[in-house]
Scaffold this active site. Structure first.
Site, PDB file in Angstrom:
ATOM      1  N   LYS A  31      -1.725  67.469  26.472  1.00 25.05           N
ATOM      2  CA  LYS A  31      -0.432  67.323  25.793  1.00 25.05           C
ATOM      3  C   LYS A  31      -0.570  67.588  24.292  1.00 25.05           C
ATOM      4  CE  LYS A  31      -0.359  65.102  29.681  1.00 25.05           C
ATOM      5  NZ  LYS A  31       0.216  65.216  30.956  1.00 25.05           N
ATOM      6  N   ASP A  47      -7.842  55.015  29.156  1.00 28.26           N
ATOM      7  CA  ASP A  47      -7.332  56.348  29.449  1.00 28.26           C
ATOM      8  C   ASP A  47      -6.403  56.728  28.300  1.00 28.26           C
ATOM      9  OD1 ASP A  47      -6.406  58.698  30.486  1.00 28.26           O
ATOM     10  OD2 ASP A  47      -5.375  57.819  32.224  1.00 28.26           O
TER      11      ASP A  47
HETATM   12  C1  LMR Z   1       2.467  63.264  34.406  1.00 30.87           C
HETATM   13  O1  LMR Z   1       2.223  62.062  34.493  1.00 30.87           O
HETATM   14  O2  LMR Z   1       3.546  63.743  34.745  1.00 30.87           O
HETATM   15  C2  LMR Z   1       1.415  64.180  33.837  1.00 30.87           C
HETATM   16  O3  LMR Z   1       0.289  63.466  33.493  1.00 30.87           O
HETATM   17  C3  LMR Z   1       1.138  65.353  34.705  1.00 30.87           C
HETATM   18  C4  LMR Z   1       0.428  65.007  35.985  1.00 30.87           C
HETATM   19  O4  LMR Z   1      -0.566  65.664  36.276  1.00 30.87           O
HETATM   20  O5  LMR Z   1       0.862  64.104  36.717  1.00 30.87           O
END
Ligand code: LMR
Length: 398
Positions: free
Chosen positions: A246, A211
């Site tokens: 991001k 990932d």
């Molecule tokens: C996070 O971990 O805060 C981000 O990946 C946003 C999410 O969708 O959780």
């Protein structure tokens, strides 16, 4: 029909977002959801994305359907971004890419493919892992199990324990690894450790599932893709979910991709055909807008250079914030070692403080972080660094 359904609490990260928005206190600090914020605390549309989008709007003549595998030009560009243009697996024609609704869509699509290929498959995830891995993968019917990963005493990876645990997995077990910028801990594997994991995966005949949601925000666009490039060069099969949320700042456009590596071009083709059918059964076709923005950025040398500069700026800001936060914590909290903050990478750090302290940070100081003590470092600003460090010191003292 629905009367027996009970109200559920919102997802922890999304619930925190809502609580922050509703807090009227001017001192409030959002260190919760993982979105990049600039020095003014804003999550800007990247300049390269705005220019690509303007050109797209000027040129687009139709909104007709694209396809279940998405925007082919985007898929080609994302393949090169992840693996590099000259990767041997590309030359061997063994990689296929499907555009997905965000990295979440890629994870879910991969889970569906795994279930189709081997219905009883277990996916082994790190302890801890991103909270949404559980529903995204588990709701497809796959069982999730955990392997040790984070060492709270050092703020790094419990590597020997992790390896010992992976060593015991049966052949064909699926191992989910964060390619870079581990969410939620910020603790990444070193290149040597990735090599050791590769050897273990090969020897034990495991299935790697990467990932990569933060490429460019840890050590740089190339460095952060070390694991997919290494694995695709050395292993017969690989699943790799990637996100443009991001690094392209395209969060709400839901732009991501799933790369699959097959053991032969024929197997890769079969995987692609299955993915197209699975996608058709879930969302039919992914949204094109963000993907076309990315395609335009990556096929225009000037836009690419501008975007790379913006990714560098984001990364450098997070690195600088880590140093400044550490300085402040050393000043207000000298009895505790927070040195791990500058060793961890990407947007997140685990502060390693308890739930009661985290609750007090929220109720008394209006500082929002998840209950596991994850902070989004990019949520800090020059103006509130000292406030946050003082508040942490206060809740730890009393
Ligand atoms: C996070 O971990 O805060 C981000 O990946 C946003 C999410 O969708 O959780």
């Amino acid at each position: 029909m629905f009367e027996r359904l009970e109200q559920v609490t919102p997802d922890a990260i999304l619930g925190l977002m809502a609580a922050y928005r509703a807090d009227p206190d001017p001192r409030k600090v959002d260190l919760g959801v993982g979105v990049y914020r600039d020095a003014r605390g804003e999550t800007p549309v990247l300049a390269a994305a705005a220019r690509a989008e303007a050109a797209l709007l000027a040129a687009q003549t139709t909104k007709t359907y694209v396809s279940s595998v998405g925007n082919v030009g985007f898929n080609e560009q994302m393949t090169q971004l992840t693996f590099g243009a000259a990767h041997p697996a590309l030359k061997a024609n063994r990689i296929r890419t499907v555009q997905t609704p965000g990295g979440c869509g890629a994870l879910r699509l991969a889970a569906e493919l795994l279930r189709l290929a081997a219905p009883g498959t277990k996916v082994h995830v790190s302890t801890p892992t991103w909270a949404n891995h559980e529903p995204l993968l588990g709701n497809s019917g796959l069982a999730l199990e955990r392997y040790p990963y984070f060492d709270a005493s050092t703020g790094g990876v419990e590597f020997p324990l992790m390896m010992a645990s992976l060593e015991r997995l049966p052949p064909r077990a699926v191992v989910l690894l964060h390619a870079s910028c581990h969410n939620p801990t910020g603790a990444d594997l070193s290149e040597d450790e990735w090599h050791a994991v590769l050897e273990l995966i090969r020897r034990r005949d495991l299935v790697p599932f990467l990932d990569m949601a933060y490429q460019g925000l840890g050590g740089g666009l190339e460095a952060d893709a070390f694991a997919p490039r290494l694995f695709a060069a050395e292993l017969p099969e690989l699943l790799c979910a990637v996100s443009c949320s991001k690094n392209f700042g395209l969060y709400r456009e839901r732009t991501g991709a799933l790369h699959v590596l097959g053991s032969s071009p024929g197997s890769a083709d079969a995987m692609l055909s299955q993915l197209a059918r699975l996608a058709r059964g879930m969302w039919s076709m992914p949204p094109d807008h963000g993907a076309e923005i990315v395609r335009r950025i990556l096929t225009d040398a000037e836009l690419t250079a501008s975007w790379q500069g913006e990714v560098r700026t984001m990364r450098e800001r997070v690195v600088a914030l880590r140093q400044k936060l550490l300085q402040q914590l050393r000043e207000y909290c000298p009895q505790r070692d927070f040195g791990f903050i500058t060793r961890q990478r990407g947007m997140f750090s685990f502060l390693g403080i308890g739930t009661p302290e985290i609750r007090r940070l929220r109720s008394e100081h209006h500082i929002y972080l998840t209950d596991d003590s994850r902070i989004n470092v990019a949520g800090l600003r020059e103006e509130n660094l000292a406030y946050v460090a003082r508040a942490v010191a206060q809740v730890l003292k009393s």
